[in-house]
Design a protein around this motif. Structure first.
Motif, PDB file in Angstrom:
ATOM      1  N   CYS A  92       0.851  -1.193   0.000  1.00 56.41           N
ATOM      2  CA  CYS A  92       0.000   0.000   0.000  1.00 56.41           C
ATOM      3  C   CYS A  92       0.887   1.244   0.000  1.00 56.41           C
ATOM      4  N   ARG A  93       0.887   1.990  -1.090  1.00 57.88           N
ATOM      5  CA  ARG A  93       1.784   3.150  -1.241  1.00 57.88           C
ATOM      6  C   ARG A  93       1.450   4.279  -0.273  1.00 57.88           C
ATOM      7  N   ASN A  94       0.276   4.226   0.355  1.00 58.12           N
ATOM      8  CA  ASN A  94      -0.080   5.265   1.321  1.00 58.12           C
ATOM      9  C   ASN A  94       0.869   5.290   2.512  1.00 58.12           C
ATOM     10  N   PHE A  95       1.586   4.186   2.738  1.00 52.63           N
ATOM     11  CA  PHE A  95       2.512   4.105   3.869  1.00 52.63           C
ATOM     12  C   PHE A  95       3.864   4.736   3.544  1.00 52.63           C
ATOM     13  N   GLY A  96       4.130   4.987   2.263  1.00 52.16           N
ATOM     14  CA  GLY A  96       5.415   5.564   1.870  1.00 52.16           C
ATOM     15  C   GLY A  96       5.979   4.867   0.645  1.00 52.16           C
ATOM     16  N   GLY A  97       7.184   5.281   0.261  1.00 48.90           N
ATOM     17  CA  GLY A  97       7.820   4.716  -0.918  1.00 48.90           C
ATOM     18  C   GLY A  97       8.545   3.418  -0.622  1.00 48.90           C
ATOM     19  N   VAL A  98       8.615   2.546  -1.600  1.00 48.49           N
ATOM     20  CA  VAL A  98       9.344   1.283  -1.477  1.00 48.49           C
ATOM     21  C   VAL A  98      10.840   1.561  -1.653  1.00 48.49           C
ATOM     22  N   SER A  99      11.652   1.037  -0.753  1.00 48.45           N
ATOM     23  CA  SER A  99      13.095   1.293  -0.792  1.00 48.45           C
ATOM     24  C   SER A  99      13.830   0.183  -0.056  1.00 48.45           C
ATOM     25  N   HIS A 100      15.121   0.404   0.196  1.00 50.61           N
ATOM     26  CA  HIS A 100      15.907  -0.546   0.987  1.00 50.61           C
ATOM     27  C   HIS A 100      15.337  -0.692   2.392  1.00 50.61           C
ATOM     28  N   LYS A 101      14.569   0.292   2.844  1.00 51.20           N
ATOM     29  CA  LYS A 101      13.940   0.203   4.162  1.00 51.20           C
ATOM     30  C   LYS A 101      12.875  -0.900   4.204  1.00 51.20           C
ATOM     31  N   SER A 102      12.403  -1.330   3.015  1.00 40.51           N
ATOM     32  CA  SER A 102      11.410  -2.418   2.969  1.00 40.51           C
ATOM     33  C   SER A 102      12.054  -3.732   3.390  1.00 40.51           C
ATOM     34  N   ASP A 103      13.312  -3.948   2.997  1.00 35.89           N
ATOM     35  CA  ASP A 103      14.055  -5.128   3.466  1.00 35.89           C
ATOM     36  C   ASP A 103      14.317  -5.039   4.960  1.00 35.89           C
ATOM     37  N   VAL A 104      14.543  -3.826   5.457  1.00 35.83           N
ATOM     38  CA  VAL A 104      14.793  -3.631   6.889  1.00 35.83           C
ATOM     39  C   VAL A 104      13.566  -4.059   7.691  1.00 35.83           C
ATOM     40  N   TYR A 105      12.372  -3.735   7.189  1.00 27.74           N
ATOM     41  CA  TYR A 105      11.146  -4.162   7.856  1.00 27.74           C
ATOM     42  C   TYR A 105      11.091  -5.691   7.938  1.00 27.74           C
ATOM     43  N   SER A 106      11.345  -6.358   6.822  1.00 30.33           N
ATOM     44  CA  SER A 106      11.305  -7.828   6.801  1.00 30.33           C
ATOM     45  C   SER A 106      12.339  -8.405   7.763  1.00 30.33           C
ATOM     46  N   TYR A 107      13.520  -7.789   7.794  1.00 32.01           N
ATOM     47  CA  TYR A 107      14.558  -8.226   8.729  1.00 32.01           C
ATOM     48  C   TYR A 107      14.063  -8.089  10.167  1.00 32.01           C
ATOM     49  N   GLY A 108      13.379  -6.984  10.456  1.00 28.24           N
ATOM     50  CA  GLY A 108      12.856  -6.779  11.811  1.00 28.24           C
ATOM     51  C   GLY A 108      11.862  -7.846  12.210  1.00 28.24           C
ATOM     52  N   MET A 109      11.035  -8.292  11.263  1.00 25.73           N
ATOM     53  CA  MET A 109      10.073  -9.344  11.565  1.00 25.73           C
ATOM     54  C   MET A 109      10.774 -10.690  11.789  1.00 25.73           C
ATOM     55  N   VAL A 110      11.847 -10.938  11.022  1.00 31.99           N
ATOM     56  CA  VAL A 110      12.641 -12.156  11.248  1.00 31.99           C
ATOM     57  C   VAL A 110      13.281 -12.112  12.632  1.00 31.99           C
ATOM     58  N   LEU A 111      13.813 -10.951  12.993  1.00 28.31           N
ATOM     59  CA  LEU A 111      14.435 -10.779  14.308  1.00 28.31           C
ATOM     60  C   LEU A 111      13.401 -11.012  15.413  1.00 28.31           C
ATOM     61  N   SER A 112      12.201 -10.526  15.198  1.00 29.55           N
ATOM     62  CA  SER A 112      11.122 -10.732  16.162  1.00 29.55           C
ATOM     63  C   SER A 112      10.785 -12.211  16.296  1.00 29.55           C
ATOM     64  N   ASP A 113      10.764 -12.930  15.170  1.00 31.11           N
ATOM     65  CA  ASP A 113      10.557 -14.382  15.193  1.00 31.11           C
ATOM     66  C   ASP A 113      11.626 -15.067  16.035  1.00 31.11           C
ATOM     67  N   MET A 114      12.883 -14.667  15.827  1.00 29.40           N
ATOM     68  CA  MET A 114      14.005 -15.285  16.522  1.00 29.40           C
ATOM     69  C   MET A 114      13.903 -15.069  18.025  1.00 29.40           C
ATOM     70  N   VAL A 115      13.532 -13.858  18.410  1.00 26.57           N
ATOM     71  CA  VAL A 115      13.417 -13.535  19.830  1.00 26.57           C
ATOM     72  C   VAL A 115      12.255 -14.280  20.474  1.00 26.57           C
ATOM     73  N   GLY A 116      11.109 -14.272  19.780  1.00 25.40           N
ATOM     74  CA  GLY A 116       9.909 -14.876  20.348  1.00 25.40           C
ATOM     75  C   GLY A 116       9.868 -16.376  20.224  1.00 25.40           C
ATOM     76  N   GLY A 117      10.688 -16.929  19.340  1.00 27.33           N
ATOM     77  CA  GLY A 117      10.706 -18.377  19.151  1.00 27.33           C
ATOM     78  C   GLY A 117       9.472 -18.912  18.477  1.00 27.33           C
ATOM     79  N   ARG A 118       8.715 -18.020  17.794  1.00 22.09           N
ATOM     80  CA  ARG A 118       7.503 -18.456  17.117  1.00 22.09           C
ATOM     81  C   ARG A 118       7.137 -17.433  16.050  1.00 22.09           C
ATOM     82  N   ARG A 119       6.260 -17.842  15.151  1.00 22.92           N
ATOM     83  CA  ARG A 119       5.809 -16.981  14.063  1.00 22.92           C
ATOM     84  C   ARG A 119       4.902 -15.881  14.607  1.00 22.92           C
ATOM     85  N   ASN A 120       5.068 -14.663  14.110  1.00 27.25           N
ATOM     86  CA  ASN A 120       4.190 -13.558  14.474  1.00 27.25           C
ATOM     87  C   ASN A 120       2.844 -13.741  13.797  1.00 27.25           C
TER      88      ASN A 120
END
Length: 212
Positions: A92-120
């Motif tokens: 949804c482009r209303n949230f902003g432009g697609v950039s390298h920060k989009s990979d950063v978001y995905s990385y953050g979700m992976v990091l959250s998975d690792m910490v929580g030990g389960r899928r978000n």
């Protein structure tokens, strides 16, 4: 996150810390180390391979996009990624432009998975076993409560876990401009947890169902 089944074991916080830093360095190479910037667009546990020493490698570049390093915003005709890891601006482009920060978001979700030990999963769930982890852990940090995570054996584990949580919450900020670049993520992971500011509460909701 794929690994050798013969080495299958519960990873300690020191190993998780090392893996999270290794993934971030891999992303930094894609974003900054090549002549052209490579955006992966499908960072998720299944695409992180661990060798026998638990060193991570980023795999599966089927959705990757090559762009000029000077470009801050990438033009995309359609959404790409995996539900639960796809950045909001990608669908949804209303949230902003697609950039390298989009990979950063995905990385953050992976990091959250690792910490929580389960899928978000579902942010609206009433059953505590289905509570959206970033929402749950943010509240614990906000109230300065015990993290309530498994396998924390000592103060060093607690520090590593807290650092990974704070970094993950910065990475999944809804507004891409509020997320750190991957270089800054590395600096945060390598620095002291005391130097990290508490991130704003991200817009926490169930991820959309977007197919690759």
């Amino acid at each position: 996150m794929q690994k050798n089944p013969q080495k299958d074991q519960t990873l300690g916080w020191e190993a998780l810390d090392r893996i999270s830093l290794g993934i971030a360095r891999g992303l930094e190479y894609l974003h900054r180390g090549c002549n052209t910037r490579i955006l992966h667009f499908d960072i998720k546990p299944h695409n992180i391979l661990l060798d026998e020493n638990f060193s991570p490698k980023i795999s599966d570049f089927g959705l990757a996009k090559i762009c000029d390093r000077k470009e801050s915003i990438v033009s995309m005709l359609d959404a790409r990624g995996t539900a639960g890891y796809i950045a909001p601006e990608v669908f949804c482009r209303n949230f902003g432009g697609v950039s390298h920060k989009s990979d950063v978001y995905s990385y953050g979700m992976v990091l959250s998975d690792m910490v929580g030990g389960r899928r978000n999963i579902n942010a609206e769930a009433e059953n505590t076993s289905e509570i959206y982890f970033p929402h749950w852990i943010y509240k614990r940090l906000e109230l300065d409560e015990e993290l309530g995570l498994q396998s924390i054996m000592n103060e060093e584990d607690k520090v590593r876990a807290r650092k990974m949580i704070i970094v993950s919450l910065w990475c999944i900020q809804t507004d891409p401009s509020n997320r750190p670049a991957i270089r800054q993520v590395i600096e945060m992971l390598e620095g002291s947890v005391d130097s990290l500011e508490m991130p704003p509460k991200p817009y926490l909701s169930s991820p959309p169902k977007v197919s690759a």
